[in-house]
Design an enzyme around this catalytic site. Structure first.
Site, PDB file in Angstrom:
ATOM      1  N   SER A 135       0.660  -1.452  -0.130  1.00 46.42           N
ATOM      2  CA  SER A 135      -0.112  -0.095  -0.150  1.00 46.42           C
ATOM      3  C   SER A 135       1.311   1.417  -0.216  1.00 46.42           C
ATOM      4  CB  SER A 135      -1.047   0.342   1.046  1.00 46.42           C
ATOM      5  OG  SER A 135      -2.223   0.768   1.083  1.00 46.42           O
ATOM      6  N   ASP A 162       0.359  -4.163  -3.692  1.00 46.92           N
ATOM      7  CA  ASP A 162      -0.661  -3.339  -4.238  1.00 46.92           C
ATOM      8  C   ASP A 162      -0.391  -2.129  -3.693  1.00 46.92           C
ATOM      9  OD1 ASP A 162      -3.316  -3.566  -5.188  1.00 46.92           O
ATOM     10  OD2 ASP A 162      -4.711  -3.969  -3.119  1.00 46.92           O
ATOM     11  N   HIS A 238      -7.364  -5.486  -0.969  1.00 44.82           N
ATOM     12  CA  HIS A 238      -6.012  -4.934  -0.544  1.00 44.82           C
ATOM     13  C   HIS A 238      -5.495  -4.519   0.576  1.00 44.82           C
ATOM     14  CE1 HIS A 238      -3.855  -0.965  -0.570  1.00 44.82           C
ATOM     15  NE2 HIS A 238      -3.544  -0.499   0.585  1.00 44.82           N
TER      16      HIS A 238
END
Length: 311
Positions: A135, A162, A238
């Site tokens: 992230s 991600d 996610h």
């Protein structure tokens, strides 16, 4: 890369090494002679040997402990993984401090003090160094690899799990990483980008998607040069690579902020497995497992929406 000539290992399961987790306090609270600049969570093999090292950066609003199962998965295949706790408070938009603190951790590693925190006869090989992040941590990893802060050690492999560069195209958090110019990342290392198929989907009308189109994995991979590889897990979200049980307010929020898959275990096994295959290829020089995954000889625990290689 041609088809494997030797049999692949089961990278999606735990490896042959026994692992341990250790928390290390930071410079502000540690009694170590040379403490790290940030608190660390270390996942390491317990058996004697010299092992490559991976720095793993947690995602936005997450704790490094939320990745303990993933880190141990990677460590069980013969890698030392250190996960700094970047921030305990809510992070602002600017990621510069996180980039600088990660650079400071590499400087701390170069002082060869990690050895004293590991089990007896376990040695880190700092010439085989990988950098990974999830992230916002993925953004920070790319930013550091792009020399937005200088490091004292050389990375040989970069992994974005991600990765997210902000809220939307034109709303990147500073310093921006994406340039929207294809193949523009000038990186002297191999790169892997892992994406979640549900990351760009809103959980409900009240929350934005956790990995919005325009600043997510797809955009990161478009700017990568070879060698690079790209995997997208179709029906997972996610945060689906986190531990099964994440406690506290932040832990509970990880179940309700993002669109999630049915369970975390398959996505976590997948992420752990492709990370192992990738670092085996580009830190240890053994491409067998990565090629086997690419060509379907090794079955992933999730359905893959995208598999793409630049070689």
């Amino acid at each position: 890369m041609s088809a494997p000539t030797t049999s692949a290992t089961n990278v999606f399961g735990f490896g042959s090494f026994t692992t341990m987790l250790q928390k290390v306090d930071s410079v502000t609270t540690s009694s170590l002679p040379v403490p790290p600049p940030k608190p660390l969570l270390i996942a390491t093999p317990c058996e004697a040997g010299e092992f490559p090292l991976i720095i793993f950066l947690h995602g936005y609003l997450q704790y490094n402990t939320f990745y303990s199962q993933l880190l141990q998965h990677v460590a069980s295949h013969g890698f030392i993984v250190i996960a700094p706790q970047q921030l305990y408070t809510v992070a602002g938009a600017d990621a510069t401090d996180e980039i600088k603190s990660t650079a400071a951790i590499t400087s701390w590693l170069s002082k060869e003090v990690l050895q004293g925190l590991l089990p007896p006869y376990v040695q880190p090989n700092l010439s085989k160094l990988g950098l990974a992040g999830h992230s916002r941590g993925g953004k920070v990893a790319f930013a550091l690899a792009l020399e937005k802060a200088m490091t004292t050690l050389k990375f040989s492999a970069l992994i974005g799990v991600d990765p997210v560069d902000g809220m939307d195209k034109g709303k990147q958090t500073p310093p921006p990483v994406l340039t929207y110019v294809p193949y523009s990342f000038n990186l002297d290392m191999a790169v892997m980008v892992i994406g979640s198929g549900l990351g760009e989907v809103k959980r409900n009308p009240l929350f934005p998607p956790c990995a919005p189109k325009g600043v997510n994995h797809e955009d990161f991979f478009k700017e990568c040069r070879k060698p690079a590889c790209y995997f997208v897990a179709k029906d997972y979200g996610h945060l689906d690579m986190l531990d099964d049980d994440t406690k506290g307010i932040r832990g509970r929020s990880s179940y309700c902020l993002c669109k999630n898959g049915k369970a975390r275990e398959p996505m976590r096994r997948f992420v752990g497995g492709v990370v192992v295959a990738f670092v085996e290829a580009y830190l240890n020089g053994d491409h067998t497992d990565l090629i086997a995954i690419r060509d379907g000889y090794e079955t992933a625990p999730v359905e893959l929406k995208t598999v793409e290689f630049l070689v």
